[in-house]
Design an enzyme around this catalytic site. Structure first.
Site, PDB file in Angstrom:
ATOM      1  N   GLY A 152      10.096  58.343 -22.981  1.00 34.09           N
ATOM      2  CA  GLY A 152      10.368  58.605 -21.560  1.00 34.09           C
ATOM      3  C   GLY A 152       9.717  57.571 -20.661  1.00 34.09           C
ATOM      4  O   GLY A 152      10.319  57.089 -19.694  1.00 34.09           O
ATOM      5  N   LYS A 173      23.905  60.693 -25.331  1.00 32.46           N
ATOM      6  CA  LYS A 173      24.520  61.025 -24.047  1.00 32.46           C
ATOM      7  C   LYS A 173      24.278  60.004 -22.949  1.00 32.46           C
ATOM      8  O   LYS A 173      23.273  59.292 -22.971  1.00 32.46           O
ATOM      9  CB  LYS A 173      23.956  62.357 -23.564  1.00 32.46           C
ATOM     10  N   ARG A 232       0.046  56.205 -34.152  1.00 32.97           N
ATOM     11  CA  ARG A 232      -0.571  56.277 -32.823  1.00 32.97           C
ATOM     12  C   ARG A 232      -2.091  56.167 -32.890  1.00 32.97           C
ATOM     13  O   ARG A 232      -2.713  55.611 -31.990  1.00 32.97           O
ATOM     14  CB  ARG A 232      -0.164  57.567 -32.121  1.00 32.97           C
ATOM     15  N   GLY A 275      11.277  55.856 -28.432  1.00 34.91           N
ATOM     16  CA  GLY A 275      12.105  56.968 -28.892  1.00 34.91           C
ATOM     17  C   GLY A 275      12.796  56.696 -30.215  1.00 34.91           C
ATOM     18  O   GLY A 275      12.210  56.169 -31.157  1.00 34.91           O
TER      19      GLY A 275
HETATM   20  P1  AMP Z   1      19.246  60.155 -27.324  1.00 28.28           P
HETATM   21  O1  AMP Z   1      18.160  61.162 -27.533  1.00 28.28           O
HETATM   22  O2  AMP Z   1      20.211  60.487 -26.237  1.00 28.28           O
HETATM   23  O3  AMP Z   1      18.733  58.727 -27.276  1.00 28.28           O
HETATM   24  O4  AMP Z   1      20.152  60.231 -28.628  1.00 28.28           O
HETATM   25  C1  AMP Z   1      19.695  59.961 -29.920  1.00 28.28           C
HETATM   26  C2  AMP Z   1      20.598  60.686 -30.874  1.00 28.28           C
HETATM   27  O5  AMP Z   1      21.931  60.276 -30.654  1.00 28.28           O
HETATM   28  C3  AMP Z   1      20.329  60.414 -32.326  1.00 28.28           C
HETATM   29  O6  AMP Z   1      19.761  61.556 -32.899  1.00 28.28           O
HETATM   30  C4  AMP Z   1      21.720  60.128 -32.919  1.00 28.28           C
HETATM   31  O7  AMP Z   1      21.984  60.852 -34.093  1.00 28.28           O
HETATM   32  C5  AMP Z   1      22.649  60.591 -31.817  1.00 28.28           C
HETATM   33  N1  AMP Z   1      23.942  59.894 -31.840  1.00 28.28           N
HETATM   34  C6  AMP Z   1      24.166  58.578 -31.864  1.00 28.28           C
HETATM   35  N2  AMP Z   1      25.475  58.310 -31.941  1.00 28.28           N
HETATM   36  C7  AMP Z   1      26.118  59.487 -31.974  1.00 28.28           C
HETATM   37  C8  AMP Z   1      27.501  59.879 -32.071  1.00 28.28           C
HETATM   38  N3  AMP Z   1      28.460  58.958 -32.141  1.00 28.28           N
HETATM   39  N4  AMP Z   1      27.789  61.188 -32.060  1.00 28.28           N
HETATM   40  C9  AMP Z   1      26.807  62.104 -31.992  1.00 28.28           C
HETATM   41  N5  AMP Z   1      25.484  61.808 -31.901  1.00 28.28           N
HETATM   42  C10 AMP Z   1      25.149  60.515 -31.898  1.00 28.28           C
END
Ligand code: AMP
Length: 396
Positions: A377, A198, A36, A354
């Protein structure tokens, strides 16, 4: 119209510049990744090389409105001085007499860094008195901190309105150009790759992308909620039970809008959530009880790769699996490689910040795609079509 720093007369003027120096540090305060700081250098140089005074301000961490030495920007001042090869004058407070006197003594070509903005609660509250105090330190305003542009804070929004000369730094301009222009008038087919843990938190972006994209590829933990919506069993994979209806509605909407929403056909399933867990490839309609999907499988990798390689524009947000575990990083790595390969044959490829940005640098491919956004974000909100307050405040 948003002007660039390059269009502003900076000679012997104090350019109050919001940068993103929110760098990761280890226990001892050592900066572990200076990306950064490096990213802000073109804008700083544009000011000082033309005889301007760069008055830099940033937040670091979440000190919650109180002075906390753990979050001092002093180590950043030192790192920046080394990168610039010149002195950086550090003010021990971002407003008040110390800041004023250091800024007053600065000459054209000098760099001043103000202490952490978030040592004052007026920053996040966008408090008028705090805005006034900051505004006294500049003759013109520049925002180069895309990562916080979705927040209406004093340094990102409030203070912009106090200057007739307000402009965007080179980093922020690049973000707006790639995330904005490329999506407004994309080279087609436009493909979105969505993953991460999620659906919640990404509902708005999925909905917004549906009205723009030709194809949406879904991987990551969120795919299992879509499978549940289709009535499949997913063992002990991550499922958001309260989002199953929503996933069903999103699938129907994609159908209505003629968007091809592609889910993986196979997954890498594991006994438990660990890198060393026993694992095997399973078709998604045969995930046995007691097994959890932690990555997309090889057939899905082939399908996703081919869609990406035939795309005109690709936007990617969210890993395909638990890429932090090397045994479950194959899907995410394959997407990164497909994006790099699509870029080499003329596609516009954008990583929406991210975890996907972390993943692409982990695989050493960050410079092989068109653009890696610096804002998590902020880039999601931009892709959703929302107006970012920090960007809107620069419009003159
Ligand atoms: P997010 O912050 O929602 O973009 O999620 C990112 C996180 O999703 C990463 O740390 C991954 O380890 C997790 N992730 C990706 N695929 C899976 C999965 N199949 N089951 C659990 N966690 C996951």
């Amino acid at each position: 119209m948003i002007r660039s720093i390059e269009q502003i007369n900076v000679h012997n003027r104090r350019i109050l510049t919001r940068v993103d120096f929110n760098v990761p540090q280890d226990e001892s305060g050592k900066i572990t990744d200076d990306t950064r700081i490096r990213a802000s250098i073109p804008t700083i140089k544009s000011i000082i090389d033309r005889g301007g005074i760069a008055v830099l301000m940033s937040h670091l961490g979440r000190p919650k409105g109180k002075v906390n030495p753990k979050y001092t920007l002093a180590p950043v001042a030192q790192a920046l001085a080394e990168l610039l090869g010149s002195t950086v004058h550090f003010a021990s407070d971002c407003i008040g007499p110390n800041a004023s006197s250091i800024v007053d003594q600065a000459k054209g070509g000098d760099v001043v860094l103000l202490e952490n903005l978030r040592f004052h609660d007026g920053e996040e509250a966008n408090d008028a008195a705090f805005v006034d105090a900051l505004a006294q330190l500049g003759d013109a305003y520049c925002n180069d901190a895309f990562g916080t542009a979705h927040r209406a804070h004093a340094s990102t929004e409030g203070v912009a309105h106090r200057f007739s000369d307000a402009c965007a730094g080179l980093l922020l301009l690049r973000e707006v150009e790639y995330l904005g222009t490329a999506l407004a008038n994309p080279k087609r087919p436009l493909v979105a790759v969505l993953g991460g843990s999620k659906i919640s938190g990404k509902i708005d972006v999925i909905t917004a992308l549906m009205s723009k994209c030709d194809t949406i590829l879904v991987g990551g933990g969120m795919m299992f909620t879509f499978y549940r919506a289709q009535g499949l069993e997913v063992g002990s994979s991550l499922v958001e039970a309260d989002k199953i209806d929503l996933a069903r509605a999103l699938l129907e909407k994609a159908d209505e809008m003629n968007v091809s929403l592609i889910l993986p056909t196979d997954a890498l399933v594991a006994r438990e959530f660990s890198n060393d867990a026993q694992h095997h490839v399973s078709p998604v309609d045969e995930i046995a009880e007691g097994w959890m999907g932690l990555d997309i499988g090889p057939a899905s990798i082939d399908t996703f790769t081919s869609v990406i390689q035939n795309a005109g524009t690709v936007v990617w947000n969210g890993p395909m699996g638990v890429f932090e575990f090397s045994n479950f990083a194959h899907g995410t790595r394959a997407i990164a490689e497909a994006m790099a390969s699509a870029t080499s044959t003329g596609a516009i490829t954008i990583i929406g910040g991210g975890d996907s940005a972390a993943a692409i640098s982990q695989f050493g491919l960050a410079s092989n795609v068109t653009h890696v956004s610096t804002g998590g974000g902020a880039s999601l909100e931009f892709l959703e079509g929302k107006t970012l307050p920090g960007v809107a405040a620069l419009d003159r």
